[in-house]
Scaffold this motif. Structure first.
Motif, PDB file in Angstrom:
ATOM      1  N   ILE A   1       4.638  19.776  -1.745  1.00  0.00           N
ATOM      2  CA  ILE A   1       5.502  18.607  -1.587  1.00  0.00           C
ATOM      3  C   ILE A   1       4.619  17.382  -1.390  1.00  0.00           C
ATOM      4  N   LEU A   2       4.893  16.340  -2.178  1.00  0.00           N
ATOM      5  CA  LEU A   2       4.183  15.072  -2.019  1.00  0.00           C
ATOM      6  C   LEU A   2       5.144  14.069  -1.391  1.00  0.00           C
ATOM      7  N   TYR A   3       4.692  13.465  -0.297  1.00  0.00           N
ATOM      8  CA  TYR A   3       5.449  12.414   0.383  1.00  0.00           C
ATOM      9  C   TYR A   3       4.779  11.087   0.041  1.00  0.00           C
ATOM     10  N   VAL A   4       5.529  10.187  -0.552  1.00  0.00           N
ATOM     11  CA  VAL A   4       5.017   8.871  -0.939  1.00  0.00           C
ATOM     12  C   VAL A   4       5.806   7.827  -0.158  1.00  0.00           C
ATOM     13  N   SER A   5       5.093   7.001   0.605  1.00  0.00           N
ATOM     14  CA  SER A   5       5.753   5.948   1.379  1.00  0.00           C
ATOM     15  C   SER A   5       5.180   4.601   0.983  1.00  0.00           C
ATOM     16  N   LEU A   6       6.050   3.605   0.920  1.00  0.00           N
ATOM     17  CA  LEU A   6       5.602   2.227   0.729  1.00  0.00           C
ATOM     18  C   LEU A   6       5.186   1.706   2.088  1.00  0.00           C
ATOM     19  N   GLY A   7       3.910   1.444   2.248  1.00  0.00           N
ATOM     20  CA  GLY A   7       3.411   1.015   3.547  1.00  0.00           C
ATOM     21  C   GLY A   7       3.368   2.176   4.519  1.00  0.00           C
TER      22      GLY A   7
ATOM     23  N   LYS B   1       0.833  -1.197   0.000  1.00  0.00           N
ATOM     24  CA  LYS B   1       0.000   0.000   0.000  1.00  0.00           C
ATOM     25  C   LYS B   1       0.869   1.248   0.000  1.00  0.00           C
ATOM     26  N   LEU B   2       0.475   2.221  -0.798  1.00  0.00           N
ATOM     27  CA  LEU B   2       1.151   3.514  -0.795  1.00  0.00           C
ATOM     28  C   LEU B   2       0.465   4.430   0.202  1.00  0.00           C
ATOM     29  N   THR B   3       1.248   5.148   0.962  1.00  0.00           N
ATOM     30  CA  THR B   3       0.734   6.183   1.848  1.00  0.00           C
ATOM     31  C   THR B   3       1.145   7.519   1.236  1.00  0.00           C
ATOM     32  N   LEU B   4       0.159   8.360   0.930  1.00  0.00           N
ATOM     33  CA  LEU B   4       0.416   9.659   0.308  1.00  0.00           C
ATOM     34  C   LEU B   4       0.074  10.771   1.283  1.00  0.00           C
ATOM     35  N   ASN B   5       0.986  11.701   1.423  1.00  0.00           N
ATOM     36  CA  ASN B   5       0.756  12.896   2.238  1.00  0.00           C
ATOM     37  C   ASN B   5       1.187  14.094   1.407  1.00  0.00           C
ATOM     38  N   TYR B   6       0.273  15.043   1.242  1.00  0.00           N
ATOM     39  CA  TYR B   6       0.560  16.206   0.409  1.00  0.00           C
ATOM     40  C   TYR B   6       0.549  17.477   1.246  1.00  0.00           C
ATOM     41  N   ASP B   7       1.629  18.229   1.166  1.00  0.00           N
ATOM     42  CA  ASP B   7       1.763  19.516   1.845  1.00  0.00           C
ATOM     43  C   ASP B   7       1.377  20.591   0.828  1.00  0.00           C
ATOM     44  N   THR B   8       0.147  21.089   0.915  1.00  0.00           N
ATOM     45  CA  THR B   8      -0.346  22.057  -0.071  1.00  0.00           C
ATOM     46  C   THR B   8       0.385  23.388   0.006  1.00  0.00           C
ATOM     47  N   GLU B   9       0.781  23.779   1.197  1.00  0.00           N
ATOM     48  CA  GLU B   9       1.460  25.064   1.356  1.00  0.00           C
ATOM     49  C   GLU B   9       2.814  25.088   0.635  1.00  0.00           C
ATOM     50  N   HIS B  10       3.526  23.981   0.670  1.00  0.00           N
ATOM     51  CA  HIS B  10       4.866  23.926   0.088  1.00  0.00           C
ATOM     52  C   HIS B  10       4.937  23.092  -1.196  1.00  0.00           C
TER      53      HIS B  10
ATOM     54  N   ILE C   1       8.614  14.373  -3.271  1.00  0.00           N
ATOM     55  CA  ILE C   1       8.603  15.084  -4.554  1.00  0.00           C
ATOM     56  C   ILE C   1       8.354  16.568  -4.299  1.00  0.00           C
ATOM     57  N   MET C   2       9.406  17.351  -4.454  1.00  0.00           N
ATOM     58  CA  MET C   2       9.309  18.798  -4.301  1.00  0.00           C
ATOM     59  C   MET C   2       8.632  19.373  -5.550  1.00  0.00           C
ATOM     60  N   ASP C   3       7.905  20.478  -5.411  1.00  0.00           N
ATOM     61  CA  ASP C   3       7.204  21.114  -6.547  1.00  0.00           C
ATOM     62  C   ASP C   3       6.357  20.110  -7.322  1.00  0.00           C
ATOM     63  N   PHE C   4       5.611  19.311  -6.585  1.00  0.00           N
ATOM     64  CA  PHE C   4       4.843  18.218  -7.184  1.00  0.00           C
ATOM     65  C   PHE C   4       3.919  18.669  -8.313  1.00  0.00           C
ATOM     66  N   SER C   5       3.223  19.784  -8.127  1.00  0.00           N
ATOM     67  CA  SER C   5       2.235  20.212  -9.135  1.00  0.00           C
ATOM     68  C   SER C   5       2.877  20.570 -10.470  1.00  0.00           C
ATOM     69  N   LYS C   6       4.185  20.798 -10.481  1.00  0.00           N
ATOM     70  CA  LYS C   6       4.887  21.154 -11.717  1.00  0.00           C
ATOM     71  C   LYS C   6       5.496  19.941 -12.418  1.00  0.00           C
TER      72      LYS C   6
ATOM     73  N   VAL D   1      17.321  13.695  -7.266  1.00  0.00           N
ATOM     74  CA  VAL D   1      17.320  13.942  -8.703  1.00  0.00           C
ATOM     75  C   VAL D   1      16.406  15.132  -8.963  1.00  0.00           C
ATOM     76  N   ASP D   2      17.010  16.315  -9.002  1.00  0.00           N
ATOM     77  CA  ASP D   2      16.274  17.543  -9.302  1.00  0.00           C
ATOM     78  C   ASP D   2      15.025  17.701  -8.447  1.00  0.00           C
ATOM     79  N   GLY D   3      15.176  17.538  -7.143  1.00  0.00           N
ATOM     80  CA  GLY D   3      14.050  17.751  -6.233  1.00  0.00           C
ATOM     81  C   GLY D   3      13.148  16.556  -6.034  1.00  0.00           C
ATOM     82  N   ILE D   4      13.511  15.411  -6.580  1.00  0.00           N
ATOM     83  CA  ILE D   4      12.799  14.163  -6.305  1.00  0.00           C
ATOM     84  C   ILE D   4      13.749  13.339  -5.446  1.00  0.00           C
ATOM     85  N   LEU D   5      13.392  13.201  -4.171  1.00  0.00           N
ATOM     86  CA  LEU D   5      14.267  12.566  -3.201  1.00  0.00           C
ATOM     87  C   LEU D   5      13.901  11.095  -3.034  1.00  0.00           C
TER      88      LEU D   5
END
Length: 82
Positions: A18-24, A7-16, A54-59, A35-39
């Motif tokens: 940034i999308l945090y994607v975790s396995l489990g 299962k993927l756990t997704l947390n999105y910081d709308t102010e900044h 993922i920094m600057d996710f919306s872009k 890699v260019d803001g993808i950690l």
């Protein structure tokens, strides 16, 4: 990942934008590659891939993400929460 789906756990910081994607469940991890803001994150416990930040996710395009993320993820799923 031994062919099993986790299962993927997704947390999105709308102010900044940034999308945090975790396995489990998110767990303590370190950044093994930037890699260019993808950690790429690996678990402190066993060194295995644990997720991405993922920094600057919306872009970002889906194609950009597929090139960088080291495991097969359903990229469409990352955009589904919007």
């Amino acid at each position: 990942m031994n062919g099993r789906k986790r299962k993927l756990t997704l947390n999105y910081d709308t102010e900044h934008d940034i999308l945090y994607v975790s396995l489990g469940t998110p767990r303590p991890s370190y950044c093994s590659r930037d890699v260019d803001g993808i950690l790429i994150r690996n678990s402190f416990n066993d060194g295995r891939f644990s997720g991405v930040t993922i920094m600057d996710f919306s872009k970002r395009t889906k194609e950009q993400l597929q090139k960088v993320i080291p495991v097969k993820l359903d990229i469409e799923n990352l955009y589904s929460f919007r």
